[in-house]
Design a protein around this motif. Structure first.
Motif, PDB file in Angstrom:
ATOM      1  N   ILE A 424     -32.414  32.184 -35.024  1.00 35.15           N
ATOM      2  CA  ILE A 424     -32.058  32.857 -33.771  1.00 35.15           C
ATOM      3  C   ILE A 424     -30.582  32.648 -33.462  1.00 35.15           C
ATOM      4  O   ILE A 424     -29.865  33.590 -33.085  1.00 35.15           O
ATOM      5  CB  ILE A 424     -32.931  32.332 -32.614  1.00 35.15           C
ATOM      6  N   THR A 425     -30.102  31.426 -33.631  1.00 34.45           N
ATOM      7  CA  THR A 425     -28.698  31.121 -33.337  1.00 34.45           C
ATOM      8  C   THR A 425     -27.759  31.903 -34.241  1.00 34.45           C
ATOM      9  O   THR A 425     -26.747  32.454 -33.790  1.00 34.45           O
ATOM     10  CB  THR A 425     -28.451  29.615 -33.499  1.00 34.45           C
ATOM     11  N   GLU A 426     -28.092  31.976 -35.517  1.00 33.71           N
ATOM     12  CA  GLU A 426     -27.236  32.701 -36.454  1.00 33.71           C
ATOM     13  C   GLU A 426     -27.261  34.204 -36.191  1.00 33.71           C
ATOM     14  O   GLU A 426     -26.227  34.874 -36.253  1.00 33.71           O
ATOM     15  CB  GLU A 426     -27.695  32.410 -37.888  1.00 33.71           C
ATOM     16  N   SER A 427     -28.419  34.750 -35.863  1.00 36.77           N
ATOM     17  CA  SER A 427     -28.507  36.186 -35.584  1.00 36.77           C
ATOM     18  C   SER A 427     -27.729  36.546 -34.323  1.00 36.77           C
ATOM     19  O   SER A 427     -27.068  37.588 -34.259  1.00 36.77           O
ATOM     20  CB  SER A 427     -29.967  36.623 -35.449  1.00 36.77           C
ATOM     21  N   GLU A 428     -27.770  35.667 -33.310  1.00 37.15           N
ATOM     22  CA  GLU A 428     -26.998  35.916 -32.099  1.00 37.15           C
ATOM     23  C   GLU A 428     -25.501  35.862 -32.377  1.00 37.15           C
ATOM     24  O   GLU A 428     -24.724  36.665 -31.855  1.00 37.15           O
ATOM     25  CB  GLU A 428     -27.372  34.889 -31.026  1.00 37.15           C
ATOM     26  N   ARG A 429     -25.093  34.921 -33.223  1.00 41.56           N
ATOM     27  CA  ARG A 429     -23.673  34.810 -33.552  1.00 41.56           C
ATOM     28  C   ARG A 429     -23.207  36.053 -34.311  1.00 41.56           C
ATOM     29  O   ARG A 429     -22.130  36.601 -34.037  1.00 41.56           O
ATOM     30  CB  ARG A 429     -23.415  33.557 -34.383  1.00 41.56           C
ATOM     31  N   LYS A 430     -23.993  36.529 -35.254  1.00 42.61           N
ATOM     32  CA  LYS A 430     -23.616  37.717 -36.020  1.00 42.61           C
ATOM     33  C   LYS A 430     -23.544  38.954 -35.123  1.00 42.61           C
ATOM     34  O   LYS A 430     -22.663  39.798 -35.285  1.00 42.61           O
ATOM     35  CB  LYS A 430     -24.619  37.944 -37.154  1.00 42.61           C
ATOM     36  N   ARG A 431     -24.459  39.052 -34.170  1.00 45.93           N
ATOM     37  CA  ARG A 431     -24.424  40.180 -33.238  1.00 45.93           C
ATOM     38  C   ARG A 431     -23.159  40.142 -32.390  1.00 45.93           C
ATOM     39  O   ARG A 431     -22.504  41.170 -32.182  1.00 45.93           O
ATOM     40  CB  ARG A 431     -25.662  40.134 -32.339  1.00 45.93           C
ATOM     41  N   ASN A 432     -22.791  38.953 -31.922  1.00 44.04           N
ATOM     42  CA  ASN A 432     -21.589  38.830 -31.103  1.00 44.04           C
ATOM     43  C   ASN A 432     -20.306  39.010 -31.892  1.00 44.04           C
ATOM     44  O   ASN A 432     -19.258  39.318 -31.314  1.00 44.04           O
ATOM     45  CB  ASN A 432     -21.571  37.466 -30.405  1.00 44.04           C
ATOM     46  N   MET A 433     -20.367  38.825 -33.207  1.00 45.21           N
ATOM     47  CA  MET A 433     -19.176  39.000 -34.045  1.00 45.21           C
ATOM     48  C   MET A 433     -18.693  40.447 -34.045  1.00 45.21           C
ATOM     49  O   MET A 433     -17.537  40.723 -34.378  1.00 45.21           O
ATOM     50  CB  MET A 433     -19.470  38.569 -35.480  1.00 45.21           C
ATOM     51  N   LYS A 434     -19.543  41.386 -33.659  1.00 44.41           N
ATOM     52  CA  LYS A 434     -19.124  42.781 -33.590  1.00 44.41           C
ATOM     53  C   LYS A 434     -18.058  42.989 -32.514  1.00 44.41           C
ATOM     54  O   LYS A 434     -17.235  43.895 -32.623  1.00 44.41           O
ATOM     55  CB  LYS A 434     -20.339  43.677 -33.313  1.00 44.41           C
ATOM     56  N   SER A 435     -18.093  42.161 -31.479  1.00 44.38           N
ATOM     57  CA  SER A 435     -17.115  42.264 -30.402  1.00 44.38           C
ATOM     58  C   SER A 435     -16.093  41.140 -30.426  1.00 44.38           C
ATOM     59  O   SER A 435     -14.969  41.314 -29.953  1.00 44.38           O
ATOM     60  CB  SER A 435     -17.822  42.255 -29.043  1.00 44.38           C
ATOM     61  N   HIS A 436     -16.470  39.995 -30.974  1.00 40.79           N
ATOM     62  CA  HIS A 436     -15.592  38.823 -30.976  1.00 40.79           C
ATOM     63  C   HIS A 436     -15.331  38.416 -32.424  1.00 40.79           C
ATOM     64  O   HIS A 436     -16.205  37.846 -33.078  1.00 40.79           O
ATOM     65  CB  HIS A 436     -16.218  37.675 -30.196  1.00 40.79           C
ATOM     66  N   LEU A 437     -14.127  38.681 -32.899  1.00 35.60           N
ATOM     67  CA  LEU A 437     -13.802  38.395 -34.289  1.00 35.60           C
ATOM     68  C   LEU A 437     -13.766  36.896 -34.563  1.00 35.60           C
ATOM     69  O   LEU A 437     -14.015  36.461 -35.674  1.00 35.60           O
ATOM     70  CB  LEU A 437     -12.456  39.023 -34.649  1.00 35.60           C
ATOM     71  N   CYS A 438     -13.441  36.102 -33.547  1.00 30.73           N
ATOM     72  CA  CYS A 438     -13.399  34.655 -33.707  1.00 30.73           C
ATOM     73  C   CYS A 438     -14.825  34.111 -33.721  1.00 30.73           C
ATOM     74  O   CYS A 438     -15.569  34.299 -32.761  1.00 30.73           O
ATOM     75  CB  CYS A 438     -12.591  34.031 -32.570  1.00 30.73           C
ATOM     76  N   PRO A 439     -15.253  33.443 -34.814  1.00 32.69           N
ATOM     77  CA  PRO A 439     -16.633  32.942 -34.888  1.00 32.69           C
ATOM     78  C   PRO A 439     -16.993  31.989 -33.758  1.00 32.69           C
ATOM     79  O   PRO A 439     -18.130  31.958 -33.291  1.00 32.69           O
ATOM     80  CB  PRO A 439     -16.675  32.225 -36.245  1.00 32.69           C
ATOM     81  N   GLN A 440     -15.996  31.191 -33.317  1.00 27.63           N
ATOM     82  CA  GLN A 440     -16.270  30.245 -32.243  1.00 27.63           C
ATOM     83  C   GLN A 440     -16.631  30.957 -30.947  1.00 27.63           C
ATOM     84  O   GLN A 440     -17.576  30.579 -30.257  1.00 27.63           O
ATOM     85  CB  GLN A 440     -15.049  29.342 -32.025  1.00 27.63           C
ATOM     86  N   ARG A 441     -15.853  31.971 -30.608  1.00 29.73           N
ATOM     87  CA  ARG A 441     -16.140  32.728 -29.381  1.00 29.73           C
ATOM     88  C   ARG A 441     -17.463  33.464 -29.497  1.00 29.73           C
ATOM     89  O   ARG A 441     -18.212  33.572 -28.527  1.00 29.73           O
ATOM     90  CB  ARG A 441     -14.995  33.690 -29.090  1.00 29.73           C
ATOM     91  N   ALA A 442     -17.739  33.978 -30.684  1.00 29.03           N
ATOM     92  CA  ALA A 442     -19.009  34.676 -30.896  1.00 29.03           C
ATOM     93  C   ALA A 442     -20.195  33.735 -30.714  1.00 29.03           C
ATOM     94  O   ALA A 442     -21.242  34.125 -30.198  1.00 29.03           O
ATOM     95  CB  ALA A 442     -19.037  35.294 -32.290  1.00 29.03           C
ATOM     96  N   ALA A 443     -20.024  32.479 -31.131  1.00 25.63           N
ATOM     97  CA  ALA A 443     -21.109  31.517 -31.020  1.00 25.63           C
ATOM     98  C   ALA A 443     -21.356  31.084 -29.582  1.00 25.63           C
ATOM     99  O   ALA A 443     -22.449  30.611 -29.254  1.00 25.63           O
ATOM    100  CB  ALA A 443     -20.804  30.287 -31.879  1.00 25.63           C
TER     101      ALA A 443
END
Length: 561
Positions: A424-443
């Motif tokens: 779940i955590t990884e899928s949420e991070r990947k979804r947020n990466m569409k808007s936030h290029l920085c992995p930290q912000r996406a997480a």
């Protein structure tokens, strides 16, 4: 395994909420605060202190008092809708006094380490080592730990990324050190970074400096705190109905309409502000004065900083500004918890997902389930409260995180297995990466209302809208179409507050209260000209005459036939 004693690290806004919630659930909280007072980030200090948060003198909150308050303690009605940092600290003092929280806090006591006890697999307990102001080291054992120490304590100053900085004659420093604009009167200053702090500091300095330049890598959509009719923006924008519309309407249409409205006030392209991303993709810059300072020439928008040359700076578009006295880096913070075991930040395959690039220096990537629980723990008896980013107020989410965490600690709410949490955590991070290029912000990113509702459901306090409609339609309208204020999560379930309904029904009165500082004369009530009895009589006569004339003509035509 029974949880009784809970360690709370930090006495800022999140720490105070955690203490109060632990008391509500019958637990024994012990809070460790490294400074000599409550407030955390919001306690202004004349000089920054190492490994503690630091704010500038003029800082005003970006979220309004009704939206950001604790769910069972409304902000005083006479407080301004957007509070200065000193007023917010006063609100925290009122909260701590009302619920008698100070007796649970050990001031000037720093947490040095939090580690699992030798029998953690059986007890889920933690060993907490602290040092007090006298230099005494103490070992404690707790059944659970709530970490509320914040992530604005270690500033990122990326000087090595800019060639020539060693030979630069001016001063370079992070916004963590900035207090006010007095020292920059008559000087030429560059501010790097267009986040909320960068915008605030650039505007503030531009009122004193000879010239201020705001360097931005990507630009930003600028939104003021004020909405239609002068009401707080978040009170009109963050509603359940508005969120429903974002689900039903095409995102491109919403972006087009919202961007058009912003550009109607000031053309972002003309002002050098327009970013490449769409408005809904990332958080906007909240600032009331920045466009005005650009219009007046006190603030000049510039491209991203490339490097330094003696007494000047070079930007990526090739332009050079000479005789620069100071460069303020508003380049974020590195979220870190040095007292926690390193294993808590491990990714799904056991490795630490931290990458040392410029984009990723701002925040270490802590791999937490729902931004709260380390999935690697055998027993979920530790939670990190407040480590997230959202388009909305922070405090209501942090409070709800604490309510959920305590339910998990006491076994009244259960987490899924480790593998499910990681997925779940990884899928949420990947979804947020569409808007936030920085992995930290996406997480770290969460959607405000859905995230609150998810946790509220876990706690058992999510409003039942169908039942609310049937039992209390007036309140239902306020909850669905009005602002999503924190009181909604005290209407029912564990921790129910008897004053929640009244707080919702009177929230707009508290918004209006600070404006009532002058008696405004009511306009004279005059009867409209349209309702003048003589005109009505004349109009009626004309209509009757026309009708009679029409009937008479009809009779004549009929007789002639």
């Amino acid at each position: 395994m029974t949880v009784r004693r809970v360690a709370v690290v930090g006495a800022g806004s999140s720490g105070l909420a955690c203490i109060k919630i632990c008391i509500d659930e019958g637990l024994e909280p012990v809070c460790f605060e490294s400074s000599d007072d409550i407030g955390g980030l919001w306690r202004f200090k004349e000089s920054p202190e190492p490994e503690r948060s630091s704010i500038y003198r003029g800082l005003v909150v970006n979220t309004s008092k009704e939206m950001m308050c604790f769910s069972d303690f409304p902000t005083p009605a006479d407080f301004p809708n957007y509070m200065h940092n000193s007023q917010l600290l006063q609100y925290f003092r009122l909260y701590a006094e009302h619920f008698n929280l100070l007796k649970h806090i050990h001031f000037q006591t720093t947490v040095k380490s939090v580690t699992q006890t030798a029998d953690f697999s059986e007890t889920g307990q933690w060993e907490v080592v602290t040092i007090n102001k006298n230099g005494d080291w103490v070992r404690h054992v707790f059944d659970a730990v709530l970490v509320c120490s914040g992530h604005y304590t270690h500033p990122v100053l990326p000087l090595s990324d800019f060639p020539g900085y060693k030979n630069f004659s001016g001063r370079c420093f992070h916004s963590w050190e900035y207090k006010d604009a007095d020292a920059y009167r008559g000087k030429r200053v560059v501010v790097v970074g267009i986040g909320n702090s960068g915008g605030d500091i650039a505007v503030e300095i531009s009122r004193s400096a000879e010239k201020t330049f705001l360097s931005s890598r990507k630009g930003a959509w600028v939104v003021g705190r004020m909405s239609t009719n002068g009401l707080p923006l978040d009170m009109t924008a963050i509603t359940r109905f508005s969120y429903l519309l974002t689900l039903l309407l095409p995102k491109a249409l919403i972006n087009w309409a919202a961007e058009r409205a912003l550009n109607y006030k000031y053309d972002h392209r003309l002002y050098g502000l327009r970013p490449a991303h769409r408005l809904l993709d990332r958080s906007p810059l909240i600032n009331d004065d920045l466009p005005g300072r650009v219009l007046l020439g006190g603030l000049v928008m510039k491209a991203n900083l490339r490097g330094f040359v003696d007494s000047g700076v070079v930007f990526e578009d090739g332009t050079v500004e000479e005789n620069i006295d100071a460069v303020v880096f508003c380049t974020g913070y590195r979220g870190t918890f040095p007292f926690l075991p390193p294993a808590l930040s491990q990714g799904p395959y056991g490795e630490s997902p931290l990458k040392k690039t410029f984009l990723n220096k701002c925040m270490e990537l802590f791999f937490f389930f729902r931004r709260l629980f380390p999935p690697s723990l055998q027993h979920p008896t530790l939670a990190i409260v407040g480590l997230f980013q959202t388009k909305g107020p922070i405090m209501p989410i942090a409070e709800m995180q604490a309510r959920w965490a305590v339910k998990v600690f006491t076994g009244l709410s259960h987490l899924p297995c480790k593998e499910t949490m990681l997925d779940i955590t990884e899928s949420e991070r990947k979804r947020n990466m569409k808007s936030h290029l920085c992995p930290q912000r996406a997480a770290l990113q969460v959607d405000y209302i859905p995230y609150l509702d998810f946790m509220a459901k876990e706690v058992g306090v999510r409003p039942n809208f169908l039942l609310l409609l049937l039992r209390d339609p007036v309140l239902w309208v306020k909850v669905v179409f009005g602002p999503c204020t924190p009181y909604q999560y005290r209407l029912t379930g564990p921790g129910q507050w008897a004053g929640a309904r009244h707080a919702i029904l009177t929230q707009w009165k508290r918004v209006a209260q600070p404006f009532k500082t002058r008696a405004v004369p009511e306009p004279e009530t005059r009867a409209s000209v349209l309702f003048n009895p003589w005109l009505l009589a004349l109009g009626g006569s004309l209509i009757m005459t026309m009708l009679l004339s029409r009937n008479k003509i009809s009779l004549l035509l009929h007789s002639a036939a």
